[in-house]
Enzyme design. Structure first.
Site, short mmCIF file in Angstrom:
data_model
loop_
_atom_site.label_atom_id
_atom_site.label_comp_id
_atom_site.label_asym_id
_atom_site.label_seq_id
_atom_site.Cartn_x
_atom_site.Cartn_y
_atom_site.Cartn_z
CB SER A 38 -0.89 0.02 1.25
OG SER A 38 -1.60 1.24 1.36
CE1 TYR B 156 -4.14 -2.28 4.81
CE2 TYR B 156 -3.56 0.00 4.34
CZ TYR B 156 -3.84 -1.28 3.90
OH TYR B 156 -3.83 -1.55 2.55
#
Length: 257
Positions: A132, A145
């Site tokens: 990501s 995350y």
């Protein structure tokens, strides 16, 4: 070149789009879904489109499911399954952090290790890991995350160098914000636990995310990375996220308290 690609997290979002796109392009696809209803739905959609695709159940947290998937014949692993739950780091319940790391890091690592051993024996193979942009820059209120994706980046950098002598390739894909529903539900998940316990910080307002990009761009890029002969090691999209990541990484080198 036709590849045989095992995809984790193909029941929704990027994974589903990539699975269908690869099948349309003539590649052999093993699309794995977390739960059986997703398996049924994806099989039906593939059949409706006239696509040939093997769809299996693979909850990456299940050793039984991982062993079943890794025993299949494939030459490319798309390590795509992942979860996100928002919240300030100082308030995050440890069980939430563990759940994120169990899925995004430890289970994904076991999939990568199993594939790596298979590919080393074969003398070729490719592992593509959905990281990501959050694995490259700070993401306040999504620290767990983000931290899990920083861990992914560390493993992939090491894997790339360790597996290269054996003919095994490693790539990362770093999406920014896309309209798959992943970011929206990740933000909303904070409400599940916020009211359970004493909080000293203000609740981060869950808001409608209106500046997310069309996922078709990212899906097309993922398919290229999975199938082209010489893809880049890292693919960051959309361009705004690519530029932001480069800028913020430089800023961190120069930051003072």
């Amino acid at each position: 070149m036709t590849r045989t690609i095992l995809i984790t997290g193909a029941g929704s979002g990027f994974g589903k789009g990539v699975a269908l796109g690869l099948a349309e392009a003539g590649h052999k696809v093993i699309a794995s879904c977390q739960i059986w209803p997703q398996v049924t739905e994806l099989r039906a959609e593939a059949a409706q489109r006239g696509l040939t695709m093997q769809v299996i159940k693979l909850d990456v947290l299940s050793a039984i499911d991982r062993d079943h998937a890794l025993a299949l014949d494939f030459d490319t692993l798309f390590n795509n399954a992942g979860i996100m739950e928002s919240g300030p780091v100082a308030e995050l319940p440890p069980e939430i952090v563990r759940r994120i790391f169990d899925t995004n890091v430890f289970a994904a690592l076991e999939m990568a290790q199993g594939a790596a051993k298979k590919f080393i024996r074969a003398g070729a193979g490719r592992i593509v890991w959905t990281s990501s942009v959050a694995g490259l820059v700070k993401v306040p209120w999504d620290g767990a995350y983000s931290a899990s994706k920083f861990a992914v980046e560390g493993f992939c950098l090491a894997l790339r160098e360790e597996l290269a002598p054996y003919g095994v390739e490693v790539c990362t894909i770093n999406p920014g914000a896309y309209r798959t529903g992943f970011n929206d539900t990740g933000m909303e998940a904070q409400d599940q636990w916020w009211g359970h316990g004493e909080r000293v910080m203000d609740h981060w307002p869950v808001r409608e995310l209106t500046r997310q990009a069309d996922p078709a761009e990212m899906i097309a890029a993922m398919i290229r990375v999975l199938t082209e002969a010489n893809p880049p090691y890292r693919t960051v999209l959309p361009k705004a996220a690519h530029d932001m990541a480069r800028r913020e990484q430089q800023e961190e080198w120069e930051r003072q308290l």
